[in-house]
Every structure is written in C-alpha cells, then in structure tokens.
Write a protein that holds these residues in place. Sequence first.
Motif, short mmCIF file in Angstrom:
data_model
loop_
_atom_site.label_atom_id
_atom_site.label_comp_id
_atom_site.label_asym_id
_atom_site.label_seq_id
_atom_site.Cartn_x
_atom_site.Cartn_y
_atom_site.Cartn_z
N MET A 96 0.85 -1.19 0.00
CA MET A 96 0.00 0.00 0.00
C MET A 96 0.89 1.25 0.00
O MET A 96 1.82 1.35 0.78
CB MET A 96 -0.90 -0.03 1.23
N ALA A 97 0.57 2.17 -0.85
CA ALA A 97 1.37 3.39 -0.99
C ALA A 97 1.15 4.31 0.21
O ALA A 97 0.05 4.40 0.75
CB ALA A 97 1.01 4.12 -2.28
N THR A 98 2.21 4.99 0.60
CA THR A 98 2.13 5.97 1.68
C THR A 98 1.51 7.26 1.13
O THR A 98 1.93 7.75 0.09
CB THR A 98 3.54 6.29 2.22
N PRO A 99 0.49 7.79 1.83
CA PRO A 99 -0.13 9.03 1.34
C PRO A 99 0.87 10.18 1.40
O PRO A 99 1.76 10.20 2.26
CB PRO A 99 -1.30 9.27 2.30
N PRO A 100 0.75 11.14 0.47
CA PRO A 100 1.68 12.28 0.49
C PRO A 100 1.52 13.09 1.77
O PRO A 100 0.44 13.16 2.33
CB PRO A 100 1.28 13.10 -0.73
N ARG A 101 2.64 13.64 2.22
CA ARG A 101 2.60 14.48 3.42
C ARG A 101 1.84 15.75 3.13
O ARG A 101 2.01 16.37 2.09
CB ARG A 101 4.02 14.86 3.85
N VAL A 102 0.98 16.10 4.04
CA VAL A 102 0.26 17.35 3.93
C VAL A 102 1.15 18.45 4.48
O VAL A 102 1.64 18.35 5.61
CB VAL A 102 -1.08 17.30 4.71
N ALA A 103 1.40 19.44 3.67
CA ALA A 103 2.27 20.54 4.10
C ALA A 103 1.61 21.30 5.24
O ALA A 103 0.44 21.67 5.16
CB ALA A 103 2.55 21.47 2.93
N ARG A 104 2.35 21.50 6.31
CA ARG A 104 1.85 22.31 7.42
C ARG A 104 1.98 23.77 7.03
O ARG A 104 2.99 24.18 6.50
CB ARG A 104 2.64 22.02 8.68
N ARG A 105 0.94 24.50 7.30
CA ARG A 105 0.96 25.92 6.94
C ARG A 105 1.42 26.73 8.14
O ARG A 105 0.84 26.66 9.22
CB ARG A 105 -0.42 26.36 6.48
N HIS A 106 2.47 27.49 7.93
CA HIS A 106 3.02 28.35 8.98
C HIS A 106 2.05 29.52 9.18
O HIS A 106 1.55 30.10 8.20
CB HIS A 106 4.39 28.85 8.55
N PRO A 107 1.78 29.92 10.43
CA PRO A 107 0.85 31.03 10.69
C PRO A 107 1.22 32.32 9.94
O PRO A 107 0.34 33.06 9.49
CB PRO A 107 0.94 31.24 12.19
N PHE A 108 2.51 32.58 9.79
CA PHE A 108 2.93 33.78 9.06
C PHE A 108 2.48 33.71 7.60
O PHE A 108 1.94 34.67 7.06
CB PHE A 108 4.45 33.93 9.12
N LEU A 109 2.68 32.55 6.96
CA LEU A 109 2.30 32.41 5.56
C LEU A 109 0.79 32.44 5.38
O LEU A 109 0.29 32.97 4.37
CB LEU A 109 2.88 31.12 4.96
N VAL A 110 0.05 31.90 6.34
CA VAL A 110 -1.41 31.95 6.27
C VAL A 110 -1.89 33.40 6.33
O VAL A 110 -2.72 33.82 5.52
CB VAL A 110 -2.04 31.11 7.41
N LEU A 111 -1.37 34.16 7.29
CA LEU A 111 -1.77 35.57 7.41
C LEU A 111 -1.34 36.37 6.18
O LEU A 111 -2.11 37.19 5.67
CB LEU A 111 -1.16 36.19 8.67
N LEU A 112 -0.15 36.13 5.69
CA LEU A 112 0.32 36.81 4.50
C LEU A 112 -0.60 36.52 3.32
O LEU A 112 -1.01 37.44 2.59
CB LEU A 112 1.75 36.37 4.17
N GLY A 113 -0.99 35.28 3.15
CA GLY A 113 -1.90 34.91 2.07
C GLY A 113 -3.24 35.60 2.20
O GLY A 113 -3.81 36.09 1.21
N GLU A 114 -3.75 35.67 3.42
CA GLU A 114 -5.03 36.36 3.66
C GLU A 114 -4.92 37.84 3.30
O GLU A 114 -5.82 38.40 2.68
CB GLU A 114 -5.44 36.21 5.12
N ARG A 115 -3.81 38.45 3.68
CA ARG A 115 -3.64 39.88 3.38
C ARG A 115 -3.53 40.13 1.88
O ARG A 115 -4.08 41.10 1.37
CB ARG A 115 -2.42 40.43 4.11
N ILE A 116 -2.82 39.27 1.18
CA ILE A 116 -2.70 39.42 -0.27
C ILE A 116 -4.08 39.27 -0.92
O ILE A 116 -4.48 40.07 -1.76
CB ILE A 116 -1.69 38.41 -0.85
N ARG A 117 -4.80 38.24 -0.51
CA ARG A 117 -6.13 37.98 -1.07
C ARG A 117 -7.08 39.15 -0.79
O ARG A 117 -7.82 39.60 -1.66
CB ARG A 117 -6.68 36.69 -0.47
N GLU A 118 -7.06 39.65 0.46
CA GLU A 118 -7.93 40.77 0.83
C GLU A 118 -7.58 42.03 0.04
O GLU A 118 -8.48 42.75 -0.43
CB GLU A 118 -7.82 41.05 2.33
N GLU A 119 -6.30 42.32 -0.08
CA GLU A 119 -5.88 43.51 -0.82
C GLU A 119 -6.24 43.38 -2.30
O GLU A 119 -6.69 44.33 -2.93
CB GLU A 119 -4.37 43.74 -0.65
N ARG A 120 -6.07 42.19 -2.85
CA ARG A 120 -6.43 41.96 -4.25
C ARG A 120 -7.93 42.17 -4.45
O ARG A 120 -8.36 42.84 -5.40
CB ARG A 120 -6.03 40.54 -4.67
N ALA A 121 -8.74 41.67 -3.53
CA ALA A 121 -10.20 41.84 -3.61
C ALA A 121 -10.58 43.31 -3.47
O ALA A 121 -11.43 43.82 -4.20
CB ALA A 121 -10.89 41.00 -2.54
#
Length: 82
Positions: free
Chosen positions: A1-26
């Motif tokens: 049986m194949a091992t499932p791919p590792r789910v990348a952990r999202r760093h809180p800084f990158l999550v907030l940065l992504g939210e800010r980019i998305r909000e500013e773009r909107a």
Amino acid sequence: MATPPRVARRHPFLVLLGERIREERARKGMSRKALALDADISERHLANLERGVGNASVLVLLGVAGALRCQITDLLVGAPSG
C-alpha cells in the motif's frame, strides 16, 4: 500500500500573508490572473501564496506589493513570528 503524500503544514505567518494578499487583491478589484501578470509571477505561485503554502521570497513580495500599489509592510505588519 502506498504511503499518502505528506500534507504541508501551513506556517501562521504564511497563512496571514496569504489572507492579506487575497484581501488587498479583492479590495483593488483585481483578478488573480491580473495580479500575477502585474507582479511577474505565475498564477500557480500566487495561488499558493494566497493559500498560505507558498514560499514567498522578498523579491516576489515586492512584486506583489507593487502590483497591488501598496507597501510591502502593509502585507507583513502584525504577522505572527512563530
């Protein structure tokens, strides 16, 4: 049986940065495609940034901030450090 791919952990800084980019773009009424084109990055890289899984270099952030017509600090101020 194949091992499932590792789910990348999202760093809180990158999550907030992504939210800010998305909000500013909107707020600016920009499509992801338009922002990626103006920032000279791929749509896929921008999508990853907005999801909080992208590895954002300083030059990429400068490009995104410039395309959004905001300061890079607007995307970074108050971000969690760890």
